[in-house]
Design a protein around this motif. Structure first.
Motif, PDB file in Angstrom:
ATOM      1  N   UNK A 450       0.854  -1.183   0.000  1.00 15.87           N
ATOM      2  CA  UNK A 450       0.000   0.000   0.000  1.00 15.87           C
ATOM      3  C   UNK A 450       0.897   1.242   0.000  1.00 15.87           C
ATOM      4  N   UNK A 451       0.858   2.018  -1.088  1.00 14.33           N
ATOM      5  CA  UNK A 451       1.739   3.180  -1.194  1.00 14.33           C
ATOM      6  C   UNK A 451       1.143   4.434  -0.550  1.00 14.33           C
ATOM      7  N   UNK A 452      -0.038   4.323   0.027  1.00 14.90           N
ATOM      8  CA  UNK A 452      -0.646   5.503   0.658  1.00 14.90           C
ATOM      9  C   UNK A 452       0.082   5.926   1.935  1.00 14.90           C
ATOM     10  N   UNK A 453       0.872   5.014   2.507  1.00 13.55           N
ATOM     11  CA  UNK A 453       1.601   5.332   3.738  1.00 13.55           C
ATOM     12  C   UNK A 453       3.024   5.809   3.460  1.00 13.55           C
ATOM     13  N   UNK A 454       3.334   6.075   2.179  1.00  9.80           N
ATOM     14  CA  UNK A 454       4.666   6.577   1.817  1.00  9.80           C
ATOM     15  C   UNK A 454       4.659   8.097   1.935  1.00  9.80           C
ATOM     16  N   UNK A 455       5.648   8.635   2.660  1.00 14.81           N
ATOM     17  CA  UNK A 455       5.716  10.081   2.903  1.00 14.81           C
ATOM     18  C   UNK A 455       7.015  10.639   2.321  1.00 14.81           C
ATOM     19  N   UNK A 456       7.053  11.949   2.216  1.00 17.04           N
ATOM     20  CA  UNK A 456       8.261  12.640   1.774  1.00 17.04           C
ATOM     21  C   UNK A 456       8.512  13.850   2.673  1.00 17.04           C
ATOM     22  N   UNK A 457       9.738  14.378   2.595  1.00 18.53           N
ATOM     23  CA  UNK A 457      10.153  15.472   3.477  1.00 18.53           C
ATOM     24  C   UNK A 457       9.595  16.801   2.995  1.00 18.53           C
ATOM     25  N   UNK A 458       9.322  17.695   3.956  1.00 16.82           N
ATOM     26  CA  UNK A 458       8.845  19.035   3.645  1.00 16.82           C
ATOM     27  C   UNK A 458       9.799  20.076   4.238  1.00 16.82           C
TER      28      UNK A 458
END
Length: 533
Positions: A450-458
């Protein structure tokens, strides 16, 4: 003006033909209250002129002009300079304006109280100490240094304190050109430029650090190394210093030793439950070697300390051989390497074997002699923990075989190899869902993830606009079972096989473990690519 009006009224009443003039007090031609305020303002401006002469906010070449302006405007100039300095520090520290302003006001009040009373020991102040316990004031003459020297000593302490506050692991002082030096901090494994100083001030800072580290301040060309400590409040931090002559001046590298390593546990490292169980099983064995490998700065020593904290040091005799000792382990005998005194890893290991050890910790395997003694100790009923610099588990085997270790000795002594990297953790306060490409989404679908839990930096104020805060370990374990022991014993054929496919297989294991961190929302895909490739 009020005094003049009062005088005119008195004359009018005196000569205006009033039938029943009311007796009045003689009025002064000026207002005494206003005169007192004017005199007080004048002396206050003169006092502020004196403060301007000693203020670090005003450059030396502009003090005369600042004195004239202050004489007429009073505190307006100092207040303006104070606000400008607060804005500058806000940008440098990437903190809130009001936080920096409150800190500035607190420092000003503290300085004012100290000027009016006897100086007291400040628990938050930092003190740099040599290995013998001498402070910078002791080295430079018990506070008898000139005003300029005291300013440079304060700058040195401020530089070290800033590095500790920002969780830096390294401090690099480099000459940018003949006139300027840069100060960089390695925070969470990434270098950041935090300050630029003129050459005169930075050379004074370098000399102060070299002096407290027991190094020769007159020698700027040949490499030197040393160490010092910093005490702030009730805590103490240790530092390792190395200097070298470079183009345009002298470079100083300061490693901040991990003071929390002595209390670090495997549960704090970010290992999976399966990996944690494998390492604990290896630690329960009475003999064999556990080898931790990875490049410089990958947290090998901290992981090794975490393993030692899993060992019952009350019932087992634990002896460590380190260079240098990074943290104090209760109920353990720690020996520090000193090549100048002919105390090497190999010689110390030989003496350790005569001290009835149960667990031996080798800080780093650097040569054939050390590796051979450690592996023989692992065969003769001792549990040996060691680190080695290499990229992967396969590279660790190749490195030991290239050092000249017998394949039979290597196969009989090794129990477990741990390859490790450190990944930066996403900041919980500002991370956002990652914008993935179509190919990346398809890859996740193929692996049924499930790629919905992949985050990136802000990036936010808490993480200093980097998007990351803190680090976690990602490990690849190689259990040396009977089948692998048989392959290792073959020697040359194993080396050829590992050179062709072992490195990529090892990095693949690290990528797989890193991907688990990405799916859990701990780190990002970009961070895995940066660290592992």
């Amino acid at each position: 003006m009020l005094g003049v009006i009062s005088a005119l009224k008195l004359l009018q009443l005196a000569g205006g033909g009033q039938e029943h003039p009311v007796p009045l007090l003689v009025s002064l031609p000026f207002n005494p209250i206003r005169l007192l305020l004017l005199v007080a303002w004048f002396y206050f401006c003169v006092y502020l002129v004196q403060r301007v002469n000693f203020s670090p906010l005003v450059p030396k070449d502009y003090k005369i002009y600042a004195n004239v302006v202050t004489l007429f405007t009073g505190p307006v100039l100092l207040l303006t300079l104070f606000l400008i300095d607060t804005v500058r520090k806000t940008k440098e520290n990437r903190a809130s304006f009001f936080e920096v302003l409150a800190r500035q006001i607190q420092q000003a009040l503290t300085a004012l109280r100290s000027a009016r009373s006897e100086p007291k020991e400040d628990d938050s102040a930092i003190h740099l100490l040599s290995s013998s316990g001498r402070t910078l004031d002791d080295i430079y003459g018990h506070g008898e240094a000139k005003h300029e020297d005291a300013k440079f000593l304060n700058l040195t302490e401020t530089t070290i304190a800033n590095a500790l506050d920002r969780r830096a692991s390294d401090i690099l002082i480099d000459p940018k050109n003949e006139a300027m030096y840069t100060i960089r901090l390695r925070i969470d494994g990434v270098l950041r430029t935090v300050d630029e100083l003129n050459a005169e001030a930075c050379r004074a800072v370098i000399n102060s650090i070299k002096a407290v580290s027991g190094m020769d301040i007159s020698e700027r060309r040949r490499p030197q190394d040393g160490g010092f400590m910093a005490r702030t409040g009730g805590s103490t931090a240790s530092f390792r210093v190395a200097s070298a002559g470079v183009l345009n001046g002298e470079k100083l590298s300061i490693r901040v030793l991990n003071k929390d390593a002595g209390t670090f546990m495997l549960t704090d490292a970010g290992l999976s439950e399966k990996q944690h169980g494998i390492i604990q099983d290896a630690l329960r064995k009475p003999s064999g070697m556990i080898l931790v490998c990875g490049p410089t700065g990958s947290g090998k020593t901290t992981t090794m300390y975490a393993m030692l904290n899993e060992v019952d040091r009350f019932t087992r005799n634990v002896i460590t051989v380190e260079d240098p000792i990074e943290a104090v382990l209760p109920e353990a005998s720690q020996i520090e390497i000193n090549p100048k005194a002919d105390i090497t890893f190999a010689k110390t290991l030989r003496s350790v074997l005569r001290q009835d050890p149960d667990v031996i910790c080798v800080g780093e395997i650097r040569d054939e002699e050390t590796a051979e003694i450690a592996l023989r100790a692992a065969q003769t009923g001792h549990l040996v923990l060691a680190t080695i610099h290499c990229d992967s588990n396969a590279a660790a085997l190749i490195r030991l075989l290239d050092l000249g270790i017998s394949p039979l000795l290597l196969s009989a002594g090794l129990n477990l190899i741990v390859s490790q990297r450190l990944l930066r953790c996403l900041c919980d306060r500002c991370r956002k869902s990652a914008q993935l490409s179509d190919s990346q989404i398809q890859e996740f679908h193929k692996k049924k993830i499930d790629h919905s839990s992949v985050f990136e930096a802000v990036g936010c104020r808490h993480c200093e606009k980097t998007g990351f805060y803190g680090r976690t370990a990602v490990c690849d374990l190689m259990i040396v079972d009977d089948a692998l022991r048989a392959e290792i014993a073959q020697g040359e054929s194993l080396i050829a096989k590992l050179r062709t496919e072992g490195g990529q297989k090892g990095l693949g294991g690290l990528r797989r473990e890193g991907l688990k961190k990405v799916v859990a929302g701990v780190t990002s895909l970009a961070e895995i690519k940066r660290v592992i490739g």
